[in-house]
Design a protein around this motif. Structure first.
Motif, PDB file in Angstrom:
ATOM      1  N   CYS A  36      15.281 -60.786  60.535  1.00 50.41           N
ATOM      2  CA  CYS A  36      15.216 -61.808  61.720  1.00 50.41           C
ATOM      3  C   CYS A  36      14.420 -63.255  61.663  1.00 50.41           C
ATOM      4  O   CYS A  36      13.210 -63.139  60.812  1.00 50.41           O
ATOM      5  CB  CYS A  36      14.530 -61.095  62.597  1.00 50.41           C
ATOM      6  SG  CYS A  36      14.353 -61.991  64.085  1.00 50.41           S
ATOM      7  N   CYS A  66      11.164 -63.031  63.875  1.00 50.14           N
ATOM      8  CA  CYS A  66       9.678 -62.064  63.644  1.00 50.14           C
ATOM      9  C   CYS A  66       9.584 -61.613  62.281  1.00 50.14           C
ATOM     10  O   CYS A  66       8.752 -61.115  62.144  1.00 50.14           O
ATOM     11  CB  CYS A  66       9.953 -60.923  64.622  1.00 50.14           C
ATOM     12  SG  CYS A  66      11.255 -59.853  64.198  1.00 50.14           S
ATOM     13  N   CYS A 103      17.110 -59.923  65.017  1.00 50.97           N
ATOM     14  CA  CYS A 103      17.065 -58.676  65.734  1.00 50.97           C
ATOM     15  C   CYS A 103      17.163 -58.672  67.204  1.00 50.97           C
ATOM     16  O   CYS A 103      17.289 -59.840  67.877  1.00 50.97           O
ATOM     17  CB  CYS A 103      15.544 -58.160  65.488  1.00 50.97           C
ATOM     18  SG  CYS A 103      14.350 -58.826  66.447  1.00 50.97           S
ATOM     19  N   CYS A 108      14.534 -60.105  69.478  1.00 50.56           N
ATOM     20  CA  CYS A 108      14.194 -61.473  69.620  1.00 50.56           C
ATOM     21  C   CYS A 108      15.413 -62.095  70.234  1.00 50.56           C
ATOM     22  O   CYS A 108      15.126 -63.175  71.183  1.00 50.56           O
ATOM     23  CB  CYS A 108      14.025 -61.896  68.240  1.00 50.56           C
ATOM     24  SG  CYS A 108      12.242 -61.706  67.489  1.00 50.56           S
TER      25      CYS A 108
HETATM   26 ZN    ZN Z   1      13.021 -60.630  65.538  1.00 52.08          ZN
END
Ligand code: ZN
Length: 218
Positions: A16, A19, A28, A31
């Motif tokens: 991701c 993050c 992801c 997020c």
């Molecule tokens: Zn993420």
């Protein structure tokens, strides 16, 4: 998915862009939802009466983690962020309706010098995928940047207008005559760049010029 990509994903699984956790498509779900629910997510169209640009679609305001990621994205080792950003364009129903009004999508160009330094035009990576998503013709080289001007980010509003004057040129006029052209850029600040590009596109016969940006500096 081809075999090589599968093998590479196995060795270096995509993570991701926000993050860092392993995530398909470089974003992801957590997020994605957090950003969509944040005040930064605007996903909005703005119409302009007084500019060469007719309308503008932007997804985020230029602040916080989004600003941070855009700044990182200027460096080649972060080019994978184009995938992260694209997750907010692809399957965006509101955007899809907007895109359908255009015949051609083209990125705002960078100079040859900048291209050599960076190795890629960051707008090209995203615009290419957006065009594919909406099944719009993609012409990466309608406009070229024929002069090396100062970075717009270092200038004030008046200086920005002056700085972009006659900096862009059209390479293939036949391709744009009476067509509806959508420019793509990662960020919109005062609109000086977008307007200068729209001005010369219209002068060359484009019917309508809009701009799509990932962020807008509000
Ligand atoms: Zn993420």
């Amino acid at each position: 998915m081809n075999f090589l990509k599968k093998a590479l994903d196995f060795i270096f699984p995509p993570s991701c862009g926000i993050c860092g956790k392993i995530a398909e498509n470089y974003l992801c779900e957590n997020c994605k939802q957090n950003l969509i629910n944040s005040k930064m997510f605007l996903n909005k169209v703005k119409l302009y009466q007084d500019k060469y640009i007719n309308e503008h679609f932007y997804v985020f305001s230029y602040e916080g983690i989004i600003r941070e990621k855009i700044l990182q994205y200027k460096f080649k080792e972060y080019s994978y962020l184009s995938n992260t950003f694209c997750e907010f364009f692809i399957n965006n129903k509101k955007l899809y309706g907007f895109l359908k009004k255009y015949d051609i999508i083209t990125p705002v160009p960078i100079s040859n010098l900048r291209m050599r330094e960076r190795g890629y035009n960051q707008s090209d990576l995203i615009a290419r995928k957006v065009a594919k998503f909406a099944n719009i013709t993609y012409y990466p080289k309608i406009l070229i940047k024929s002069k090396n001007n100062k970075p717009q980010s270092t200038l004030n509003k008046e200086q920005r207008l002056e700085n972009v004057k006659n900096v862009y040129k059209i390479q293939n006029i036949a391709k744009i005559k009476e067509r509806r052209i959508l420019l793509f850029d990662d960020i919109y600040t005062t609109g000086a760049t977008a307007n200068e590009c729209a001005r010369i596109l219209k002068q060359a016969g484009a019917q309508n010029v809009g701009i799509l940006t990932f962020t807008k500096d509000i």
